[in-house]
Design an enzyme around this catalytic site. Structure first.
Site, PDB file in Angstrom:
ATOM      1  N   HIS A  85      -6.944  -6.269   0.128  1.00 24.15           N
ATOM      2  CA  HIS A  85      -5.829  -5.329   0.318  1.00 24.15           C
ATOM      3  C   HIS A  85      -5.006  -5.806   1.504  1.00 24.15           C
ATOM      4  O   HIS A  85      -5.351  -5.544   2.663  1.00 24.15           O
ATOM      5  CB  HIS A  85      -6.377  -3.926   0.571  1.00 24.15           C
ATOM      6  CG  HIS A  85      -5.328  -2.855   0.557  1.00 24.15           C
ATOM      7  ND1 HIS A  85      -4.687  -2.473  -0.590  1.00 24.15           N
ATOM      8  CD2 HIS A  85      -4.798  -2.086   1.559  1.00 24.15           C
ATOM      9  CE1 HIS A  85      -3.833  -1.509  -0.318  1.00 24.15           C
ATOM     10  NE2 HIS A  85      -3.869  -1.274   0.984  1.00 24.15           N
ATOM     11  N   ASP A 133      -9.155  -6.577  -4.057  1.00 26.61           N
ATOM     12  CA  ASP A 133      -8.659  -5.366  -3.388  1.00 26.61           C
ATOM     13  C   ASP A 133      -9.592  -4.196  -3.680  1.00 26.61           C
ATOM     14  O   ASP A 133      -9.786  -3.811  -4.838  1.00 26.61           O
ATOM     15  CB  ASP A 133      -7.241  -5.052  -3.885  1.00 26.61           C
ATOM     16  CG  ASP A 133      -6.525  -4.011  -3.027  1.00 26.61           C
ATOM     17  OD1 ASP A 133      -7.196  -3.107  -2.493  1.00 26.61           O
ATOM     18  OD2 ASP A 133      -5.289  -4.107  -2.905  1.00 26.61           O
ATOM     19  N   SER A 169       0.819  -1.206   0.000  1.00 30.65           N
ATOM     20  CA  SER A 169       0.000   0.000   0.000  1.00 30.65           C
ATOM     21  C   SER A 169       0.859   1.264   0.000  1.00 30.65           C
ATOM     22  O   SER A 169       1.660   1.452  -0.919  1.00 30.65           O
ATOM     23  CB  SER A 169      -0.967  -0.043   1.192  1.00 30.65           C
ATOM     24  OG  SER A 169      -1.981   0.913   1.073  1.00 30.65           O
TER      25      SER A 169
END
Length: 339
Positions: free
Chosen positions: A165, A130, A43
């Site tokens: 995610h 995600d 991320s």
């Protein structure tokens, strides 16, 4: 009265001792191998890994990018972050613009020449479930690296795993499709447990020895303030995994693992620096793993504890002169220095 005074003094002494016992020491030198430095992240940590790979391409041989967008995508403007995370339908990031920006920075000597990327090994991952950083953003990362000179044969893109995610481990964390804290999940590909740390490290370094079943090394907290003031958003303490071989003088590789937003030690404890399986691979393959830390803050304004990929520390955040970039590079230099 004297008894009360003694109790108070004893309490203060115990508190002082406890603080001293918990205080992190200076980061040690290990005479690491300067030709074997690499980075990875999830991320905001993935955006940071891309930034670091591109800016320091002369000394970084590869990067693992898990749910991250292309270099300088936000161009210093927080309003661009939704596009860079793929959250605006049918409006993906434009990698050609980012390559042009990087070329300009390189021509001014603000980052290393992009020609170094011709030798880089890149791993990129995007889960099909995600809902934080969508695949159109990660697709742009792949296109950026190709347009910047990374050969197709040196770039691995994993984009068919039904993961949310998260950083993927063989066993620890949430179920595969989750998009939830601590943003670490376990997934299976076919009938095999997916080991993302091993996948990205082997993409960068080639075939490695199997991961350790039990660790022989140690996790060392260290003082980050030597490298970064509080105004950079970085935490007081970072962490380093030191395999036994590195403690005994082996010329070890250095890998920097950048956590994601809401994923520092202050939020998830040791989940990222102890349970993502990096250390198991490091233990048997002479790899020092550096886990620098960023915490949530109001000054600078970073409420989710993200690495700076959009400019909250200043306009030069993606350059070698950026506050967080300089700090991490100084940490790596310390690990490579002779004791």
């Amino acid at each position: 009265m004297r008894s009360l005074r003694r109790c108070i003094l004893a309490a203060f002494a115990l508190a002082a001792f406890s603080h001293a016992a918990l205080a992190a020491n200076a980061l040690s030198s290990y005479a690491g191998d300067p030709s074997q430095t690499s980075v990875s992240g999830l991320s905001s940590g993935a955006f940071m890994a891309v930034q670091y790979q591109v800016a320091y391409s002369g000394s970084v041989i590869g990067a693992g990018v898990v749910a991250g967008g292309p270099y300088y995508c936000a161009a210093g403007n927080i309003l661009n972050t939704t596009i860079c995370m793929g959250q605006v339908p049918f409006v993906p990031p434009n990698p050609a613009l980012m390559v042009a920006a990087a070329s300009g920075f390189a021509s001014l000597g603000q980052i290393d020449p992009l020609s170094n990327l011709e030798k880089a090994k890149i791993y990129v991952f995007s889960g099909t479930k995600d809902t934080v950083v969508y695949q159109q953003a990660v697709d742009a990362t792949v296109s950026f690296f190709k347009e910047a000179g990374v050969p197709a044969a040196s770039l691995q893109y994993v984009n068919s795993v039904a993961a949310g995610h998260a950083f993927i481990t063989p066993a620890f964390g949430n179920v595969c499709a989750d998009n939830a804290p601590p943003y670490i999940s376990h997934c299976a590909v076919g009938k095999q447990k997916y080991d993302q740390a091993g996948a990205l490290l082997q993409q960068i370094y080639g075939t490695l020895k199997p991961p350790a079943k039990s660790l022989t090394g140690r996790i060392v907290p260290f003082d980050q303030r030597e490298f970064a003031a509080a105004g950079t958003g970085m935490a007081d303490t970072g962490f380093l995994y030191v395999p036994k071989s590195c403690d005994q003088g082996a010329a070890c590789k250095v890998h920097v693992a950048f956590h994601g937003c809401k994923q520092s030690q202050a939020v998830v404890g040791d989940d990222f620096y102890a349970k993502t399986n990096y250390n198991s691979w490091a233990d048997t393959n002479n790899i020092l793993v550096l886990y620098p830390q960023v915490n949530a803050s109001t000054v600078p304004f970073n409420p989710q504890g993200c690495w700076d990929w959009f400019g909250y520390t200043g306009a030069d955040y993606a350059l070698k002169s950026g506050a967080q970039m300089r700090a991490v590079n100084a940490m790596v230099s310390r690990l490579l220095a002779k004791p």
